[in-house]
Design an enzyme around this catalytic site. Structure first.
Site, PDB file in Angstrom:
ATOM      1  N   HIS A  68     -35.261  -5.677  18.524  1.00  0.00           N
ATOM      2  CA  HIS A  68     -35.619  -4.583  17.559  1.00  0.00           C
ATOM      3  C   HIS A  68     -34.857  -4.719  16.136  1.00  0.00           C
ATOM      4  CE1 HIS A  68     -32.176  -1.949  18.940  1.00  0.00           C
ATOM      5  NE2 HIS A  68     -32.184  -1.551  17.620  1.00  0.00           N
TER       6      HIS A  68
ATOM      7  N   ASP B  82     -34.190  -6.679  25.245  1.00  0.00           N
ATOM      8  CA  ASP B  82     -34.238  -6.545  23.527  1.00  0.00           C
ATOM      9  C   ASP B  82     -33.036  -7.424  23.225  1.00  0.00           C
ATOM     10  OD1 ASP B  82     -34.131  -5.324  21.321  1.00  0.00           O
ATOM     11  OD2 ASP B  82     -33.285  -3.248  21.769  1.00  0.00           O
TER      12      ASP B  82
ATOM     13  N   SER C 244     -26.524  -1.915  17.118  1.00  0.00           N
ATOM     14  CA  SER C 244     -27.537  -2.750  17.904  1.00  0.00           C
ATOM     15  C   SER C 244     -27.120  -4.115  17.608  1.00  0.00           C
ATOM     16  CB  SER C 244     -28.848  -2.297  17.440  1.00  0.00           C
ATOM     17  OG  SER C 244     -29.432  -1.236  17.790  1.00  0.00           O
TER      18      SER C 244
HETATM   19  N1  ARG Z   1     -33.089   3.639  20.363  1.00  0.00           N
HETATM   20  C1  ARG Z   1     -32.680   2.316  19.815  1.00  0.00           C
HETATM   21  C2  ARG Z   1     -32.030   2.375  18.333  1.00  0.00           C
HETATM   22  O1  ARG Z   1     -31.889   3.541  17.841  1.00  0.00           O
HETATM   23  C3  ARG Z   1     -33.754   1.277  19.662  1.00  0.00           C
HETATM   24  C4  ARG Z   1     -34.831   1.462  18.807  1.00  0.00           C
HETATM   25  C5  ARG Z   1     -36.021   0.797  18.653  1.00  0.00           C
HETATM   26  N2  ARG Z   1     -37.007   0.907  19.815  1.00  0.00           N
HETATM   27  C6  ARG Z   1     -38.007   1.917  19.819  1.00  0.00           C
HETATM   28  N3  ARG Z   1     -38.642   1.913  20.859  1.00  0.00           N
HETATM   29  N4  ARG Z   1     -38.220   2.436  18.934  1.00  0.00           N
HETATM   30  O2  ARG Z   1     -32.083   1.571  17.441  1.00  0.00           O
HETATM   31  N1  GLU Z   2     -30.333   1.227  18.884  1.00  0.00           N
HETATM   32  C1  GLU Z   2     -29.450   1.633  17.917  1.00  0.00           C
HETATM   33  C2  GLU Z   2     -29.308   0.865  16.767  1.00  0.00           C
HETATM   34  O1  GLU Z   2     -30.205   0.502  16.340  1.00  0.00           O
HETATM   35  C3  GLU Z   2     -28.049   1.518  18.481  1.00  0.00           C
HETATM   36  C4  GLU Z   2     -28.143   2.592  19.514  1.00  0.00           C
HETATM   37  C5  GLU Z   2     -27.277   3.727  19.150  1.00  0.00           C
HETATM   38  O2  GLU Z   2     -27.337   4.733  18.071  1.00  0.00           O
HETATM   39  O3  GLU Z   2     -26.300   3.782  19.907  1.00  0.00           O
HETATM   40  O4  GLU Z   2     -28.380   0.507  16.212  1.00  0.00           O
END
Ligand code: ARG
Ligand code: GLU
Length: 689
Positions: A84, A221, A624
């Site tokens: 991502h 990921d 991330s």
């Molecule tokens: N929750 C993770 C973050 O905050 C992954 C986000 C990307 N994935 C998604 N399905 N939207 O970045």
């Molecule tokens: N998915 C999040 C990011 O893009 C990391 C997850 C979190 O917020 O801990 O940084």
């Protein structure tokens, strides 16, 4: 039996402090934590983690782009981050003929790697406490504005001097502890970063928004890049003559695996937290801001989903937009719930009562009361501002109208803007969003905070739906040809267009009515927070404070552990390929895996292939792509998410519930081998088992 339990209880309380893995620590000050880290299993020294004199782990960690982390895994600049994090670059290389998002991408040799204009990675050269230099010339009789200009002028001198030291350097001075301390960060920024590999989205984004922020998780990921340098190993613009970057340090990869209790260490760049906030600041988040924003985004997501389910074309157009809307939407739900469950507001109020009592007769007397009062004054305006961003600013057509107005003098820019807008635009979604959001705006935002323009329009049309129909039937911005035909001299037409007029009216409301009041309170809040931060440190002399996250490099350490999300449920900390096959369903977009993966599984022997694991590291958005490191300093995973029941950790860390989610590095290796067939990459990696 009773005695045994009592003993166990005593024993558990005794080791409790050892279990709490809260904290995002500054690498340069890691010598203050190293004893605790070693007590928990870490085998390296402070100098191994961070050093300016010798190669250390920090030299293998980068800020990837503007908001992710990445790690170097070979002597030839090979880099791992999240899928991502690489998503938008993979997307830019994708077309109908080469859909790398859908099918994945694997360079089979260096020549096939793809350059990514605009992408850079930043290596931290050093960080140092510069508080004295930054505050030189400041005295406490000065106003916040005067202090600000002193800080800015001194910081500029420091960063200018630091960047003059070498090639490709970038420096910034960052405030820590609300400006009680300042650190200089010096980075070397490499601008030639090429895409090496990415799995298909059905692996890299497996589970999609359904599984996002959740456990059990099975997302592969990751994406793979390579950093290039000029022949002297210095940063350079993309050139065919560039060579793979030779790092001071790269991570060795451990294939030994993880098990419950293992020491884990996340090295990366968390974006933003507020752990020392006052109760009113927190109450605003959990009782006002989060619930209202969640409700507004639910309206949008329902509309988007309805149309995505009806058409594959709309699904492609809106999948990235939906992911963005849904990511924060889901996080806020966990955050509000977590704050509520932890009774954080009540706990903070109690703490503040004790603080106020202690503060009597000191320079902190009345401070916490004043700070809470400032927030109470700001809440209604700030909420109105958030309504503005989540409603008027969320109507695609309105922002587009404003963009086009700004490009009227530049035909090429205008054509580009129109091209990218209409490629991914579906009117029924936007029109229904308009109606739903404007309806909610009037129902939920107190009347005295609604702009006159809004009230006039609602009175004129009788309903948000009728208002929406009028705008969409009469705006020129819905028609690509009309937009392309606009000339510089057509500004008058734009200004009276109903979509632009609405954009502008809401913008004026924000700019003239809300912003001045918010801006007037901000310096007061900042100053009071700075004092309150120092006050808390004086009040709790024995507590070790870590600075709130601000996208600077941090160390978070913990261990592999499951959790109990609710009564009667326990989540194991490790997921496997078996779980992917259990979720696999060709009829559900988020769970439709590549046939190749089904075939490999059917061959047998891969049931226990590890995929993801949970640990207790304190992480946040920006972490991330961060390397997850074991007790020996070797790479065991890549951080990519948190569990949603624990997302309040940006405000309050609950060691029982807060878990970060990482990709097991062995699943990445599995995908390189079985999905990408790019095993030549293993030759440059160093494995320890
Ligand atoms: N929750 C993770 C973050 O905050 C992954 C986000 C990307 N994935 C998604 N399905 N939207 O970045
Ligand atoms: N998915 C999040 C990011 O893009 C990391 C997850 C979190 O917020 O801990 O940084």
């Amino acid at each position: 039996m009773k005695r045994k339990l009592l003993f166990l209880a005593l024993f558990l309380t005794a080791i409790q402090p050892l279990m709490a893995d809260e904290g995002m620590w500054l690498p340069a000050l890691i010598s203050q934590r190293i004893a605790d880290m070693q007590a928990k299993g870490f085998k390296l020294s402070a100098e191994d983690v961070y050093s300016v004199n010798q190669a250390s782990l920090k030299d293998a960690v980068v800020l990837f782009g503007g908001g992710c982390t990445g790690e170097i895994v070979s002597d030839e600049g090979l880099l791992f981050t999240n899928h991502h994090c690489g998503y938008s670059y993979i997307q830019r290389h994708s077309s109908v003929e080469h859909d790398y998002l859908k099918d994945g991408f694997w360079a089979m040799n260096r020549k096939e790697e793809l350059p990514n204009p605009g992408l850079s990675v930043s290596f931290l050269e050093r960080m140092e406490d510069v508080t004295g230099q930054v505050l030189k010339g400041y005295d406490s009789s000065m106003s916040e504005a005067q202090r600000d200009s002193v800080v800015r002028a001194n910081s500029a001198v420091l960063t200018r001097a630091a960047t003059a030291e070498g090639k490709g350097l970038r420096a910034s001075v960052e405030a820590l502890y609300y400006g009680n301390q300042y650190f200089l960060f010096v980075f070397r920024v490499y601008r030639d970063v090429r895409l090496v590999g990415a799995p298909p989205s059905s692996i890299g984004k497996f589970g999609g928004d359904t599984d996002n922020w959740m456990w059990p998780r099975h997302t592969g990921d990751f994406s793979i890049f390579r950093v290039y340098a000029d022949k002297d190993n210095n940063p350079a613009d993309y050139s065919e003559d560039n060579v793979p970057y030779r790092p001071k340090k790269s991570f060795k990869i451990s294939r030994a695996g993880v098990k419950e209790g293992d020491f884990t260490f996340v090295y990366g760049c968390p974006g933003s937290t507020k752990e020392y906030a006052v109760s009113e600041d927190v109450r605003y988040v959990s009782e006002l801001s989060d619930p209202q924003k969640i409700a507004l985004r639910t309206l949008r997501l329902d509309n988007i989903k309805k149309y995505m389910d009806q058409s594959q074309a709309v699904r492609i157009q809106y999948s990235s937009k939906a992911a963005n809307v849904s990511n924060a939407w889901k996080k806020w739900q966990g955050e509000a719930k977590g704050i509520d469950k932890n009774k954080t507001v009540a706990v903070k109020r109690d703490y503040e009562r004790r603080f106020a009592e202690w503060a009597k007769g000191t320079r902190y007397e009345g401070l916490v009361e004043r700070l809470n009062g400032l927030f109470e004054r700001r809440h209604p305006y700030y909420l109105a501002y958030e309504y503005y961003s989540e409603t008027a600013r969320a109507i695609e057509l309105l922002s587009f109208a404003s963009n086009i107005r700004n490009t009227l003098g530049n035909a090429q820019a205008k054509a580009n803007a129109a091209e990218s807008f209409f490629k991914d635009y579906f009117r029924p979604i936007d029109e229904e969003n308009f109606a739903a959001l404007m309806d909610a705006f009037g129902k939920n935002l107190p009347e005295e905070f609604q702009p006159e323009y809004y009230k006039t329009k609602m009175a004129q049309f009788g309903s948000a739906e009728a208002w929406a129909s009028y705008v969409f039937d009469n705006t020129l911005f819905i028609d690509k040809d009309k937009v392309l035909a606009l000339k510089e001299s057509d500004e008058g037409i734009v200004l009276t267009d109903p979509a632009f007029e609405m954009y502008n009216a809401f913008y004026r409301w924000y700019y003239d009515d809300l912003r001045p009041i918010i801006n007037e309170l901000s310096p007061e809040i900042e100053l009071a927070y700075r004092d309150y931060m120092q006050g808390q440190m004086d009040f709790e002399k024995d507590k070790t404070f870590y600075p709130d996250a601000n996208l600077t490099l941090r160390v978070a350490y913990g261990h592999v552990e499951g959790y109990t999300p609710s009564d009667g449920v326990y989540y194991y900390p490790v997921s496997t390929l078996k779980g992917i096959i259990e979720k696999d369903d060709p009829n559900i977009f988020d769970y439709d895996i590549p046939q190749r993966l089904r075939d490999i599984y059917a061959e047998g022997g891969h049931e226990d292939q590890p995929v993801c694991f949970l640990a207790t590291n304190h992480t946040s958005g920006g972490n991330s792509g961060s390397p997850v490191i074991n007790a020996d300093g070797n790479l065991i995973g890549i951080n990519f998410d948190r569990v949603w029941e624990g997302t309040m950790s940006d405000i309050v860390f609950d060691p029982e519930i807060c878990r970060n989610i990482s990709l097991d590095i062995r699943y990445l290796l599995f995908c390189i081998e079985h999905i990408g067939g790019a095993t030549y990459l293993f030759d440059e990696m160093e494995f320890v088992d």
